[in-house]
Write a protein that holds these residues in place. Structure first.
Motif, PDB file in Angstrom:
ATOM      1  N   SER A  43      89.732  24.159  14.735  1.00 33.53           N
ATOM      2  CA  SER A  43      91.040  24.022  14.100  1.00 33.53           C
ATOM      3  C   SER A  43      92.157  24.400  15.067  1.00 33.53           C
ATOM      4  N   TYR A  44      91.928  25.469  15.827  1.00 32.69           N
ATOM      5  CA  TYR A  44      92.946  25.903  16.794  1.00 32.69           C
ATOM      6  C   TYR A  44      93.163  24.843  17.873  1.00 32.69           C
ATOM      7  N   LEU A  45      92.080  24.304  18.398  1.00 34.33           N
ATOM      8  CA  LEU A  45      92.201  23.295  19.451  1.00 34.33           C
ATOM      9  C   LEU A  45      92.960  22.067  18.955  1.00 34.33           C
ATOM     10  N   LEU A  46      92.637  21.612  17.754  1.00 32.03           N
ATOM     11  CA  LEU A  46      93.316  20.437  17.202  1.00 32.03           C
ATOM     12  C   LEU A  46      94.808  20.713  17.006  1.00 32.03           C
ATOM     13  N   GLN A  47      95.123  21.897  16.487  1.00 33.03           N
ATOM     14  CA  GLN A  47      96.531  22.257  16.301  1.00 33.03           C
ATOM     15  C   GLN A  47      97.253  22.374  17.638  1.00 33.03           C
TER      16      GLN A  47
END
Length: 352
Positions: free
Chosen positions: A71-75
């Protein structure tokens, strides 16, 4: 974003990178590769990529940590895209709070996930080419993630009024974050070098000796000028819209250096990145923050009073007076912002 040592058992099979490399070498030796050969390589690479993504993010073990990391990488990539594509959308988007908050949550989840890691503070495990991260380093990362979350929100015009109206939170994060810092474990750059014979291979020992020292002195700079200086000029609201634009790019680089850097260690541990390449990417991410400082370089001159106050704090960094100095500045700056100081004193202590 797992640093799980047990994941090291993952090996490449058919459709993995070794298989792809074999296909590529066989085709490169052929005079005229057929379309079928090219499609075979393309298909193998797709299969390898899918298996890699599944292995990194969708295995049941440590699943919460893995999904939060994804989720962090996508954000992060969405934030980077929006920043350059449409800054107005970026600064009003949910990413202003969700990205750094996810980074903090990821750090907290790691604290409760990787409790089996070494408890040594002597070598954090990051500044070496073998071994895993130490547990104190994982816990310590949550402190820096919380500071980053504060700055992302502090420079948002949506959240800034909330902080200025909250005396405790405003002053705690602007002036006194390194007093509660003592509640977190502290790993030492000096100690990271102490155990070099055991944690670093001979061929990379000199490399990590140099980059660890560079990183150490960058952290001292970052603590005072990315941390205190940027907090001070925002405390007095001495930044305009264009400068905030450049500061948010700095915060994007900071997000990479704080959270994604841990993922780089995972890739290094699993063998997807070499130790030098992994660390060099990390170094590029934090050194890139100087680009933003070049763009806002006039702030150091326009706010020469704050620049000097921060420099004094930097000189006191390794003394027992650093906390007392920040308490003194907190009282002084609040008195100035609330116009309590007499004018004949203010003109000698502040420019505006």
């Amino acid at each position: 974003m797992s640093s799980n040592p047990s994941d090291a058992s993952f090996r490449h099979h058919v459709g993995d990178v070794s298989y792809v490399n074999t296909l590529e070498s066989s085709i490169s030796s052929a005079n005229s590769p057929s379309i079928a050969d090219i499609l075979n390589i393309l298909f193998a690479k797709i299969i390898y990529f899918v298996k890699l993504i599944f292995h990194l993010f969708f295995q049941r073990k440590f699943i919460l940590h893995r999904l939060t990391g994804l989720s962090y990488l996508l954000q992060y990539f969405l934030a980077f895209y929006l920043y350059f594509k449409n800054y107005e959308s970026f600064k009003s988007s949910f990413l202003i709070w969700s990205l750094p908050l996810t980074g903090l949550l990821q750090a907290i989840i790691a604290m409760y996930t990787f409790t089996f890691l070494s408890r040594t503070k002597r070598d954090a495990g990051y500044y070496s080419d073998r071994g895993t991260l130490s547990y104190p380093f994982v816990v310590e990362n949550s402190f820096f993630a919380s500071l980053l979350l504060f700055q992302w929100l502090y420079y948002s015009n949506k959240f800034y009024p909330l902080f200025t109206s909250s005396i405790i939170i405003d002053n705690l994060f602007v002036f006194l974050p390194y007093i509660p810092r003592q509640l977190w474990p502290k790993t030492s750059f000096r100690d990271s070098i102490y155990n070099s014979d055991k944690t670093k291979t001979q061929r990379n020992k000199k490399f990590f000796f140099i980059v660890t020292h560079i990183t150490k002195w960058f952290y001292v700079w970052a603590k005072h000028y990315i941390g205190f200086f940027l907090n001070y000029i925002r405390f007095f609201n001495r930044v305009d819209t264009e400068e905030i634009y450049h500061i948010y790019l700095l915060l994007l680089f900071g997000a990479f250096a704080t959270t994604i850097s841990i993922f780089l260690h995972t890739l290094k541990f699993k063998g997807y990145l070499g130790p030098k390449l992994s660390f060099m990417i990390y170094m590029v991410s934090y050194l890139a923050t100087f680009y933003s400082f070049i763009r806002i370089r006039n702030e150091f001159i326009v706010n020469i009073d704050l620049t000097i106050y921060v420099f004094i704090g930097l000189l006191l960094n390794f003394t027992k007076y650093q906390h007392a100095y920040q308490i003194f500045l907190m009282i002084l700056f609040n008195a100035h912002r609330n116009k309590i100081l007499p004018n004949d004193i203010t003109k000698y202590l502040f420019l505006s």
